[in-house]
Design a protein around this motif. Structure first.
Motif, PDB file in Angstrom:
ATOM      1  N   THR A   1       6.710 -12.011 -82.925  1.00 47.92           N
ATOM      2  CA  THR A   1       6.922 -12.373 -84.322  1.00 47.92           C
ATOM      3  C   THR A   1       5.844 -13.359 -84.754  1.00 47.92           C
ATOM      4  N   VAL A   2       5.081 -12.978 -85.783  1.00 45.24           N
ATOM      5  CA  VAL A   2       4.041 -13.858 -86.321  1.00 45.24           C
ATOM      6  C   VAL A   2       4.722 -14.826 -87.280  1.00 45.24           C
ATOM      7  N   SER A   3       5.042 -15.992 -86.766  1.00 46.90           N
ATOM      8  CA  SER A   3       5.804 -16.990 -87.518  1.00 46.90           C
ATOM      9  C   SER A   3       4.971 -18.203 -87.923  1.00 46.90           C
ATOM     10  N   ASN A   4       3.954 -18.527 -87.132  1.00 45.42           N
ATOM     11  CA  ASN A   4       3.126 -19.724 -87.400  1.00 45.42           C
ATOM     12  C   ASN A   4       3.999 -20.951 -87.672  1.00 45.42           C
ATOM     13  N   HIS A   5       4.987 -21.141 -86.822  1.00 43.01           N
ATOM     14  CA  HIS A   5       5.994 -22.173 -87.086  1.00 43.01           C
ATOM     15  C   HIS A   5       5.637 -23.553 -86.540  1.00 43.01           C
ATOM     16  N   GLY A   6       4.744 -23.635 -85.585  1.00 42.75           N
ATOM     17  CA  GLY A   6       4.375 -24.926 -85.003  1.00 42.75           C
ATOM     18  C   GLY A   6       2.928 -24.910 -84.555  1.00 42.75           C
ATOM     19  N   ARG A   7       2.452 -26.043 -84.079  1.00 37.92           N
ATOM     20  CA  ARG A   7       1.050 -26.151 -83.689  1.00 37.92           C
ATOM     21  C   ARG A   7       0.922 -26.526 -82.216  1.00 37.92           C
ATOM     22  N   LEU A   8      -0.192 -26.082 -81.608  1.00 33.65           N
ATOM     23  CA  LEU A   8      -0.630 -26.575 -80.308  1.00 33.65           C
ATOM     24  C   LEU A   8      -2.067 -27.040 -80.508  1.00 33.65           C
ATOM     25  N   ASP A   9      -2.289 -28.331 -80.460  1.00 34.11           N
ATOM     26  CA  ASP A   9      -3.640 -28.857 -80.686  1.00 34.11           C
ATOM     27  C   ASP A   9      -3.998 -29.920 -79.659  1.00 34.11           C
ATOM     28  N   TYR A  10      -5.285 -30.225 -79.588  1.00 37.30           N
ATOM     29  CA  TYR A  10      -5.800 -31.237 -78.665  1.00 37.30           C
ATOM     30  C   TYR A  10      -6.370 -32.416 -79.461  1.00 37.30           C
ATOM     31  N   ALA A  11      -6.562 -33.518 -78.778  1.00 38.19           N
ATOM     32  CA  ALA A  11      -7.316 -34.631 -79.352  1.00 38.19           C
ATOM     33  C   ALA A  11      -8.185 -35.222 -78.246  1.00 38.19           C
ATOM     34  N   VAL A  12      -9.325 -35.753 -78.645  1.00 37.69           N
ATOM     35  CA  VAL A  12     -10.264 -36.354 -77.683  1.00 37.69           C
ATOM     36  C   VAL A  12     -10.044 -37.860 -77.665  1.00 37.69           C
ATOM     37  N   PHE A  13      -9.760 -38.379 -76.465  1.00 38.83           N
ATOM     38  CA  PHE A  13      -9.511 -39.807 -76.283  1.00 38.83           C
ATOM     39  C   PHE A  13     -10.523 -40.398 -75.305  1.00 38.83           C
ATOM     40  N   VAL A  14     -10.867 -41.666 -75.529  1.00 39.91           N
ATOM     41  CA  VAL A  14     -11.809 -42.349 -74.639  1.00 39.91           C
ATOM     42  C   VAL A  14     -11.222 -43.683 -74.180  1.00 39.91           C
ATOM     43  N   ASN A  15     -11.761 -44.173 -73.071  1.00 35.52           N
ATOM     44  CA  ASN A  15     -11.432 -45.515 -72.607  1.00 35.52           C
ATOM     45  C   ASN A  15     -12.124 -46.503 -73.541  1.00 35.52           C
ATOM     46  N   LYS A  16     -11.360 -47.292 -74.244  1.00 30.43           N
ATOM     47  CA  LYS A  16     -11.886 -48.147 -75.319  1.00 30.43           C
ATOM     48  C   LYS A  16     -12.926 -49.163 -74.836  1.00 30.43           C
ATOM     49  N   PRO A  17     -12.667 -49.939 -73.772  1.00 36.97           N
ATOM     50  CA  PRO A  17     -13.685 -50.899 -73.326  1.00 36.97           C
ATOM     51  C   PRO A  17     -14.996 -50.218 -72.939  1.00 36.97           C
ATOM     52  N   PHE A  18     -14.901 -49.069 -72.272  1.00 40.52           N
ATOM     53  CA  PHE A  18     -16.123 -48.354 -71.884  1.00 40.52           C
ATOM     54  C   PHE A  18     -16.880 -47.899 -73.126  1.00 40.52           C
ATOM     55  N   TRP A  19     -16.158 -47.303 -74.058  1.00 43.25           N
ATOM     56  CA  TRP A  19     -16.798 -46.742 -75.251  1.00 43.25           C
ATOM     57  C   TRP A  19     -17.482 -47.821 -76.072  1.00 43.25           C
ATOM     58  N   GLU A  20     -16.779 -48.920 -76.280  1.00 41.43           N
ATOM     59  CA  GLU A  20     -17.335 -50.002 -77.090  1.00 41.43           C
ATOM     60  C   GLU A  20     -18.382 -50.804 -76.331  1.00 41.43           C
ATOM     61  N   GLY A  21     -18.455 -50.604 -75.016  1.00 44.03           N
ATOM     62  CA  GLY A  21     -19.460 -51.288 -74.210  1.00 44.03           C
ATOM     63  C   GLY A  21     -20.827 -50.633 -74.256  1.00 44.03           C
ATOM     64  N   MET A  22     -20.903 -49.418 -74.784  1.00 48.92           N
ATOM     65  CA  MET A  22     -22.198 -48.762 -74.923  1.00 48.92           C
ATOM     66  C   MET A  22     -23.012 -49.429 -76.024  1.00 48.92           C
ATOM     67  N   PRO A  23     -24.329 -49.491 -75.885  1.00 47.71           N
ATOM     68  CA  PRO A  23     -25.161 -50.017 -76.976  1.00 47.71           C
ATOM     69  C   PRO A  23     -24.893 -49.239 -78.255  1.00 47.71           C
ATOM     70  N   GLU A  24     -24.857 -49.935 -79.386  1.00 45.69           N
ATOM     71  CA  GLU A  24     -24.461 -49.302 -80.639  1.00 45.69           C
ATOM     72  C   GLU A  24     -25.341 -48.110 -81.000  1.00 45.69           C
ATOM     73  N   ASP A  25     -26.644 -48.229 -80.792  1.00 44.95           N
ATOM     74  CA  ASP A  25     -27.538 -47.136 -81.167  1.00 44.95           C
ATOM     75  C   ASP A  25     -27.309 -45.904 -80.280  1.00 44.95           C
ATOM     76  N   VAL A  26     -26.980 -46.156 -79.030  1.00 42.39           N
ATOM     77  CA  VAL A  26     -26.698 -45.050 -78.108  1.00 42.39           C
ATOM     78  C   VAL A  26     -25.364 -44.410 -78.468  1.00 42.39           C
ATOM     79  N   ARG A  27     -24.345 -45.245 -78.720  1.00 44.72           N
ATOM     80  CA  ARG A  27     -23.019 -44.719 -79.066  1.00 44.72           C
ATOM     81  C   ARG A  27     -23.084 -43.881 -80.347  1.00 44.72           C
ATOM     82  N   ALA A  28     -23.920 -44.267 -81.277  1.00 45.83           N
ATOM     83  CA  ALA A  28     -24.055 -43.513 -82.528  1.00 45.83           C
ATOM     84  C   ALA A  28     -24.547 -42.092 -82.251  1.00 45.83           C
ATOM     85  N   LYS A  29     -25.463 -41.945 -81.316  1.00 43.64           N
ATOM     86  CA  LYS A  29     -25.980 -40.610 -80.962  1.00 43.64           C
ATOM     87  C   LYS A  29     -24.900 -39.789 -80.255  1.00 43.64           C
TER      88      LYS A  29
END
Length: 352
Positions: free
Chosen positions: A251-279
């Motif tokens: 039955t083609v119901s389209n009643h709910g979703r299955l989706d993903y999200a991309v998560f990062v380790n915050k200290p690691f991510w923010e520890g990258m140089p800003e110009d590098v992180r922008a790329k």
């Protein structure tokens, strides 16, 4: 002779002092004409490694998007940043990857959003029946401030997690072995495989059906053996898992979703140089566009191939039939709106 020796010694000392520049410094060598002195070479920059762990196969939509991201990062940073992709649960499975991210053992994951429920119950929004009207509505949500309130919520940030973007899997539809599912009454007495979650239990209960939490990898056998009568999933998941071999009706119901999200380790991510992180963020944005296009195309292709198999009787619900089923699922909203919060649910509805 003594006078001659003294004169020779004095002369030698004078030459020595001139050779030392009179102040202990060596003279600067004169550059040949037409040549400039070259500056000292810069020390090579240390390479930054991002460990990206996910649970699907390399050829899956998620797997292809993760590799696309890795390739773009290498290109945009000139190799200064290297993304090491670990697919197929090579490092961590569904149950462990979130803890590994918090601990910093990996730096990036892309789980089904339902995995975040243990940190923030609002992530159950994805299981709410008929919350999204169509794909355009879902994509609009991905790019909204409403979505940011989830990705950057306090519950995640306090655990050193930062959500960056959503990746699409698709809409869920029903299959079963007993009969076409057209009205709410058709679900009565059937048993469905589902992911874990109170919302999904309530969804099936609302139409008189039962549910059983069965791992994704064991679902085919459960359907084949009659442990459950049916299941709900995206077209692509149904096709790759060959559910058409062990199910009779879709039955083609389209009643709910299955989706993903991309998560990062915050200290690691923010520890990258800003110009590098922008790329790196630019690479993620481009790979997200690629993932969304790939997911849409792959789901549509899977749907056509499921129909062409001739093994499934396919029912496409009319707007009236869909509205009747949506009305039956209204009980789920009565039970879970306060948990997921009216702000989130109403915010998503307002985007359509």
């Amino acid at each position: 002779m003594k006078k001659l020796a003294s004169a020779f010694l004095a002369s030698a000392m004078a030459v020595s002092l001139v050779g030392c520049g009179g102040g202990g410094q060596a003279p600067v060598a004169e550059q040949p004409k037409g040549q400039e002195q070259k500056p000292a070479a810069e020390a090579p920059k240390e390479q930054i490694v991002i460990k990206f762990s996910h649970v699907t196969a390399p050829e899956s939509v998620k797997g292809k998007a993760a590799q696309k991201f890795a390739d773009l990062v290498a290109e945009k940073t000139g190799g200064q940043v290297k993304v090491e992709v670990y697919p197929s649960s090579q490092l961590y499975g569904d149950k462990d990857e979130l803890d590994a991210l918090v601990a910093g053992n990996v730096h990036m994951i892309a789980p089904s959003v339902t995995k975040m429920v243990k940190l923030d119950p609002r992530w159950q929004y994805v299981d709410m029946p008929f919350l999204f009207q169509d794909r355009a509505h879902a994509i609009k949500f991905f790019e909204s401030d409403v979505a940011k309130s989830l990705l950057q919520g306090d519950a995640l940030v306090s655990n050193d997690i930062l959500g960056l973007v959503f990746w699409e899997n698709g809409f869920k539809n029903f299959t079963n072995n007993k009969k076409p599912l057209v009205t709410p009454a058709d679900f009565n007495g059937l048993k469905f495989r589902s992911q874990a979650g109170k919302v999904l239990e309530a969804q099936f209960k609302a139409v008189g059906a039962g549910s059983a939490t069965i791992p994704f990898g064991e679902t085919y056998a459960a359907l084949q053996q009659g442990t459950v009568d049916g299941q709900e999933n995206t077209f692509d998941n149904m096709h790759t898992q060959k559910y058409q071999e062990v199910q009779k009706y879709m039955t083609v119901s389209n009643h709910g979703r299955l989706d993903y999200a991309v998560f990062v380790n915050k200290p690691f991510w923010e520890g990258m140089p800003e110009d590098v992180r922008a790329k790196v963020e630019e690479a993620l944005k481009e790979s997200t566009t690629y993932e969304l296009e790939l997911a849409e195309g792959q789901n549509q292709k899977a749907y056509e191939e499921l129909k062409a198999s001739g093994k499934l009787e396919v029912t496409e619900l009319t707007d009236e039939q869909r509205a009747e089923l949506e009305k039956a699922f209204a009980k789920v909203y009565e039970e879970f709106t306060q948990t997921i919060t009216p702000e989130l649910i109403d915010g998503i509805k307002a985007l359509k």
